[in-house]
Design an enzyme around this catalytic site. Sequence first.
Site, PDB file in Angstrom:
ATOM      1  N   SER A   1       0.825  -1.217   0.000  1.00 58.27           N
ATOM      2  CA  SER A   1       0.000   0.000   0.000  1.00 58.27           C
ATOM      3  C   SER A   1       0.856   1.263   0.000  1.00 58.27           C
ATOM      4  CB  SER A   1      -0.907   0.024   1.231  1.00 58.27           C
ATOM      5  OG  SER A   1      -1.795  -1.051   1.152  1.00 58.27           O
ATOM      6  N   PHE A   2       2.031   1.177   0.625  1.00 56.79           N
ATOM      7  CA  PHE A   2       2.887   2.352   0.715  1.00 56.79           C
ATOM      8  C   PHE A   2       3.272   2.881  -0.670  1.00 56.79           C
ATOM      9  CE2 PHE A   2       6.967   4.517   1.549  1.00 56.79           C
ATOM     10  CZ  PHE A   2       6.525   5.397   2.519  1.00 56.79           C
TER      11      PHE A   2
ATOM     12  N   LEU B   1      -4.459  -2.822   4.462  1.00 56.11           N
ATOM     13  CA  LEU B   1      -3.574  -2.737   5.626  1.00 56.11           C
ATOM     14  C   LEU B   1      -4.301  -3.383   6.793  1.00 56.11           C
ATOM     15  CD1 LEU B   1      -2.564   0.948   5.046  1.00 56.11           C
ATOM     16  CD2 LEU B   1      -0.882  -0.859   5.396  1.00 56.11           C
ATOM     17  N   ILE B   2      -3.607  -4.295   7.461  1.00 53.94           N
ATOM     18  CA  ILE B   2      -4.236  -4.963   8.608  1.00 53.94           C
ATOM     19  C   ILE B   2      -3.432  -4.632   9.860  1.00 53.94           C
ATOM     20  CG2 ILE B   2      -4.965  -7.177   9.567  1.00 53.94           C
ATOM     21  CD1 ILE B   2      -5.332  -8.188   6.733  1.00 53.94           C
TER      22      ILE B   2
ATOM     23  N   THR C   1       0.710  -5.308  10.972  1.00 51.25           N
ATOM     24  CA  THR C   1       1.510  -4.200  10.453  1.00 51.25           C
ATOM     25  C   THR C   1       2.023  -3.318  11.585  1.00 51.25           C
ATOM     26  OG1 THR C   1       0.098  -4.216   8.520  1.00 51.25           O
ATOM     27  CG2 THR C   1       1.502  -2.306   8.775  1.00 51.25           C
TER      28      THR C   1
ATOM     29  N   HIS D   1       3.644   0.003  12.929  1.00 50.84           N
ATOM     30  CA  HIS D   1       3.481   1.389  12.448  1.00 50.84           C
ATOM     31  C   HIS D   1       2.281   1.520  11.505  1.00 50.84           C
ATOM     32  CE1 HIS D   1       7.340   1.680  14.248  1.00 50.84           C
ATOM     33  NE2 HIS D   1       7.983   1.093  13.261  1.00 50.84           N
TER      34      HIS D   1
HETATM   35  N1  RBF Z   1       1.516  -3.295   2.865  1.00 49.26           N
HETATM   36  C1  RBF Z   1       0.198  -3.444   2.792  1.00 49.26           C
HETATM   37  O1  RBF Z   1      -0.401  -3.126   1.756  1.00 49.26           O
HETATM   38  N2  RBF Z   1      -0.507  -3.916   3.862  1.00 49.26           N
HETATM   39  C2  RBF Z   1       0.072  -4.272   5.029  1.00 49.26           C
HETATM   40  O2  RBF Z   1      -0.635  -4.691   5.945  1.00 49.26           O
HETATM   41  C3  RBF Z   1       1.482  -4.116   5.135  1.00 49.26           C
HETATM   42  N3  RBF Z   1       2.127  -4.428   6.293  1.00 49.26           N
HETATM   43  C4  RBF Z   1       3.475  -4.235   6.370  1.00 49.26           C
HETATM   44  C5  RBF Z   1       4.177  -4.520   7.561  1.00 49.26           C
HETATM   45  C6  RBF Z   1       5.526  -4.313   7.654  1.00 49.26           C
HETATM   46  C7  RBF Z   1       6.241  -4.635   8.940  1.00 49.26           C
HETATM   47  C8  RBF Z   1       6.250  -3.811   6.547  1.00 49.26           C
HETATM   48  C9  RBF Z   1       7.745  -3.570   6.633  1.00 49.26           C
HETATM   49  C10 RBF Z   1       5.602  -3.536   5.382  1.00 49.26           C
HETATM   50  C11 RBF Z   1       4.198  -3.737   5.271  1.00 49.26           C
HETATM   51  N4  RBF Z   1       3.527  -3.465   4.083  1.00 49.26           N
HETATM   52  C12 RBF Z   1       2.179  -3.616   4.009  1.00 49.26           C
HETATM   53  C13 RBF Z   1       4.249  -3.096   2.851  1.00 49.26           C
HETATM   54  C14 RBF Z   1       4.443  -1.623   2.626  1.00 49.26           C
HETATM   55  O3  RBF Z   1       3.227  -1.085   2.165  1.00 49.26           O
HETATM   56  C15 RBF Z   1       5.539  -1.410   1.563  1.00 49.26           C
HETATM   57  O4  RBF Z   1       5.185  -2.102   0.395  1.00 49.26           O
HETATM   58  C16 RBF Z   1       6.901  -1.903   2.007  1.00 49.26           C
HETATM   59  O5  RBF Z   1       7.223  -1.399   3.247  1.00 49.26           O
HETATM   60  C17 RBF Z   1       8.009  -1.500   0.991  1.00 49.26           C
HETATM   61  O6  RBF Z   1       8.077  -0.092   0.854  1.00 49.26           O
END
Ligand code: RBF
Length: 282
Positions: free
Chosen positions: A177-178, A202-203, A207, A209
């Site tokens: 999602s980021f 995003l859950i 997750t 932060h």
């Molecule tokens: N991306 C999501 O779309 N949903 C999530 O629940 C999610 N949880 C994450 C948890 C952690 C600890 C990390 C490091 C990343 C998570 N990401 C999640 C991915 C984030 O959106 C992104 O793609 C990555 O951090 C790479 O920039």
Amino acid sequence: MIRSLTLVRLVSREKFEQLSSLLRALGFEEGKGWKDEHSRGAPMLAPVGSLELVEGRNPAEPDILIEVSDLDTAHSIARKFLPNATLDITDTHWKSRVFAVQLDGNLRVGFWAFNDPQRSEPAATVGNLSAAGMRFGIVVSRWNSFITERLLQGALDCLRRSGAASKDIQIVRVPGSFEIPSAARMLAETGNVDAIITLGCLIRGETTHYEHIATEVTRGIGQSAQETGVPHSYGVLTCENLEQAIDRAGLKSGNKGWEAAQTAIEMVSLKGKLKRSASDGG
Ligand code: RBF
């Protein structure tokens, strides 16, 4: 400083229930009531209230005036509840009609509506839901793909059923999602799409932060929409747990991807209408 305006009217015990159901039937929302050993109260909330000072000719005889959107319907509802009351509709000197009802000894109200419906409710510009000829970009994240693929299927189903052609739908996949806001912005800047549908999940439980990521994703999508002028709809689920995510990504009903696609269609249509009305000089 002012918070609200309340008119209190004492009514008889026999009439209390009947009058509160009449007022609810007419569209009042019942507020938080109260009751003690001596009395009870049922606040009837109206969307708008005012204390109006008038000098000269009195606008109407009851001092409580309730504006309704459709006087004839209000009249027939009142007639049903109060079959024996005198309920004549009369013209006022301010281009409206009114009927007055003695609801109880202490409570006389006038129901009224402007003759010209545009006076009370200005015409709204709304987008319609036909997607024919529109071009869409869908940015979908792979993280939690079990959910995001369902959101994607919902969005595609909505677009196709609303008349969008497959060749006018461009799907972009990002890791998580980021990454959605930056990909959405790149896509918007190509000029090849009329709107962008963003889909992610995003859950909180999984997750760290979570709040920071959710805030950043939301802000970034909003910023891309505002700075590029291309409508972006928001289909990023922010859930407490997987169960909640599954609920919001239903295969048949309750699919947020479907809703995000519908929002995108409406916003493209609205943008077109606003542009046309601007070029027509309003
Ligand atoms: N991306 C999501 O779309 N949903 C999530 O629940 C999610 N949880 C994450 C948890 C952690 C600890 C990390 C490091 C990343 C998570 N990401 C999640 C991915 C984030 O959106 C992104 O793609 C990555 O951090 C790479 O920039």
